[in-house]
Enzyme design. Structure first.
Site, PDB file in Angstrom:
ATOM      1  N   GLN B 173       0.766  -1.223   0.007  1.00 19.27           N
ATOM      2  CA  GLN B 173       0.066  -0.251   0.119  1.00 19.27           C
ATOM      3  C   GLN B 173       0.755   1.249   0.021  1.00 19.27           C
ATOM      4  O   GLN B 173       0.402   2.435  -0.567  1.00 19.27           O
ATOM      5  CB  GLN B 173      -0.912   0.203   1.278  1.00 19.27           C
ATOM      6  CG  GLN B 173      -2.056  -0.872   1.195  1.00 19.27           C
ATOM      7  CD  GLN B 173      -1.664  -2.271   1.880  1.00 19.27           C
ATOM      8  OE1 GLN B 173      -0.328  -2.627   2.188  1.00 19.27           O
ATOM      9  NE2 GLN B 173      -2.465  -3.026   2.291  1.00 19.27           N
ATOM     10  N   ASP B 214      -6.004   2.855  12.510  1.00 21.40           N
ATOM     11  CA  ASP B 214      -7.445   2.188  12.102  1.00 21.40           C
ATOM     12  C   ASP B 214      -8.317   2.130  13.596  1.00 21.40           C
ATOM     13  O   ASP B 214      -9.594   2.249  13.572  1.00 21.40           O
ATOM     14  CB  ASP B 214      -7.102   0.705  11.749  1.00 21.40           C
ATOM     15  CG  ASP B 214      -6.725   0.360  10.387  1.00 21.40           C
ATOM     16  OD1 ASP B 214      -5.812   1.253  10.123  1.00 21.40           O
ATOM     17  OD2 ASP B 214      -7.609   0.244   9.549  1.00 21.40           O
ATOM     18  N   ASN B 224      -2.711   0.064  13.940  1.00 25.80           N
ATOM     19  CA  ASN B 224      -2.459   0.475  12.534  1.00 25.80           C
ATOM     20  C   ASN B 224      -1.825  -0.572  11.916  1.00 25.80           C
ATOM     21  O   ASN B 224      -1.322  -1.479  12.207  1.00 25.80           O
ATOM     22  CB  ASN B 224      -1.514   1.750  12.515  1.00 25.80           C
ATOM     23  CG  ASN B 224      -1.705   2.489  11.215  1.00 25.80           C
ATOM     24  OD1 ASN B 224      -2.750   2.680  10.324  1.00 25.80           O
ATOM     25  ND2 ASN B 224      -0.447   2.783  10.500  1.00 25.80           N
ATOM     26  N   LYS B 225      -1.617  -0.341  10.469  1.00 32.40           N
ATOM     27  CA  LYS B 225      -1.215  -1.324   9.667  1.00 32.40           C
ATOM     28  C   LYS B 225       0.218  -1.921  10.151  1.00 32.40           C
ATOM     29  O   LYS B 225       1.181  -1.467  10.692  1.00 32.40           O
ATOM     30  CB  LYS B 225      -0.745  -0.645   8.260  1.00 32.40           C
ATOM     31  CG  LYS B 225      -0.341  -1.609   7.233  1.00 32.40           C
ATOM     32  CD  LYS B 225      -0.965  -2.745   6.964  1.00 32.40           C
ATOM     33  CE  LYS B 225      -2.453  -2.279   6.329  1.00 32.40           C
ATOM     34  NZ  LYS B 225      -3.137  -3.688   6.197  1.00 32.40           N
TER      35      LYS B 225
END
Lengths: 158, 305
Positions: B173, B214, B224-225
């Site tokens: 991403q 998130d 988060n990621k």
């Protein structure tokens, strides 16, 4: 996740003597992909063929595994040793820092020099094998080239 | 200055059809998948075609258009089966509250989008004020165009900036979304492998970190990621400030939230089948980062706090 415990991270390009060392470990091993060159793909296959229990993951999953106390030991297979430093592939410092921050022992062991290795992918974040994901032209300007990292052993001695 | 990214609004609704930007096709194709029923919405979610803001918009529009479930909570249950880490129940609560006031879900969605966009611009301005004069900003994954707003605010504040984008394996991403949208807008950006970031920080190549989140707790912890935790620890090691863009912090113990484990084969994204490792693999989608490693959470609803 519960079944993943007491794992050993194997990092770098393992040579024959390194495989012998790992064969004496009882624990399962974690092999990361090791961008950009993806040595992990080769190392994971070789360790599995030798009968070790191997779990493969991307490099950025290391933090998750340390955070969740899944890792007991780290083996770093370096390219060269110079006095009190080892010269390693890109990403080694990332791993060593996480290991030290989580009080996990690091064992430095001699590995294969990158230039002697086959299975080269890369050479940087712009591509994976032959697939490029960068649309911009003049990619040299846009990509931070991976460097060999000099790791001061003393900094990571437990 | 007028910069744009389709990721700023990755999902929209027109004539009772939801159009979802297929983020897995970027940067090569800007395709929109048509979604006309709940099962299709769940499919695009499961296939990672949308995430982050896109999944919130998809949820809003699903609640507005599909009546397979009695209410928004029922649809949230379906979404949670696919994305267990995200707080769809909270969004469902917002929608149900609006319904009680007589507001239709489609109008609630429109209000949310307008409000969200205005406040993320405000948040970008607040954050720009806090970043260094010559900001070298490390980032991971993608925050749906908000870095473009941040860039605009930095420039208008007379600051310089460059983004150091971690590629964010395995879905890339960082490369496919963030690096693409930045370079497409001629915003200075350089790309690195995830494992390079600590070395870059050690050598002075980064002086601040900005990531999304998130989930967030009122105690200052985030989810988060994957990769965010290692970045936060490296930043902490070198005294580099770490800023998290949060929304709707909840009074929760962040460690009790189930972290989504994606199918093992996804670890090998973009690798030819003849080269992959045929054995066990693990892909945890998210990291927990405790507040002690976060310099400041810049929250959507109270960015100046």
């Amino acid at each position: 996740m519960e079944e993943i415990t007491n794992m050993i991270v194997v990092w770098g390009n393992v040579q024959a003597a390194g495989f012998d060392v790992l064969m004496h470990e009882d624990s399962g091993v974690i092999v990361c992909e090791q961008r950009p060159f993806m040595y992990g793909l080769s190392v994971a296959g070789q360790l599995k063929n030798k009968g070790l229990k191997v779990l493969y993951c991307s490099d950025n999953a290391l933090g998750f595994l340390f955070y969740n106390k899944k890792i007991d030991k780290v083996y770093v297979f370096y390219e060269q040793k110079k006095d009190n430093k080892v010269i390693c592939q890109s990403g080694t410092y990332y791993l060593c820092l996480l290991a030290r921050q989580h009080n996990v022992d690091i064992i430095f062991s001699e590995g294969i020099n990158i230039k002697d290795s086959k299975d080269l992918c890369g050479p940087d974040a712009g591509s994976i094998f032959s697939k490029s994901f960068v649309m911009a032209k003049n990619t040299d300007k846009y990509i931070i080239k991976p460097e060999r990292e000099e790791i001061l052993i003393e900094e990571f001695r437990s | 200055m007028s910069l744009f990214s389709p990721l700023l609004f990755p999902v929209y609704c027109r004539e009772n059809i939801i159009f979802v930007l297929d983020e897995t096709a970027l940067p090569f194709d800007e395709n929109y998948v048509k979604v006309g029923k709940l099962s299709e919405a769940l499919d695009v979610l499961g296939q990672m075609k949308t995430r982050s803001l896109g999944q919130v918009l998809l949820f809003f529009y699903s609640c507005a258009l599909f009546n397979e479930a009695e209410n928004a909570y029922g649809i949230a249950e379906e979404f949670l089966k696919i994305r267990p880490t995200f707080d769809f129940m909270f969004i469902a609560g917002m929608i149900e509250k609006q319904k009680e006031r007589g507001v239709k879900p489609i109008d609630a969605a429109k209000f949310f989008i307008d409000h969200f966009d205005k406040t993320r611009r405000t948040r970008a301005k607040v954050l720009a004020g806090q970043l260094p004069q010559d900001a070298k900003i490390a980032t991971v994954c993608n925050v749906n165009g908000e870095l473009i707003y941040l860039y605009e605010e930095l420039i208008s504040a007379g600051k310089k900036c460059e983004f150091i984008v971690c590629e964010t394996r395995p879905y890339l991403q960082g490369t496919r979304l963030t690096f693409w949208e930045l370079t497409k807008n001629d915003i200075p950006a350089r790309l690195c492998c995830d494992n390079q970031i600590s070395w870059i920080m050690k050598n002075g190549g980064v002086n601040c970190v900005v990531t999304g989140a998130d989930r967030a707790s009122v105690k200052g912890d985030i989810i988060n990621k994957i990769g965010t935790y290692a970045i936060s620890r490296a930043a902490h090691e070198f005294g580099i400030p770490f800023y998290a863009l949060t929304q709707y912090p909840r009074d929760i113990d962040i460690d009790t939230i189930k972290i989504e484990l994606r199918p093992a084969n996804e670890v090998f994204m973009y690798i030819d089948n003849d080269k992959i490792f045929h054995g066990d693999a693990l892909y945890p989608c998210f990291d927990v980062v405790k507040g002690e490693y976060i310099t400041k959470s810049v929250d959507l609803n109270n960015p100046g706090k």
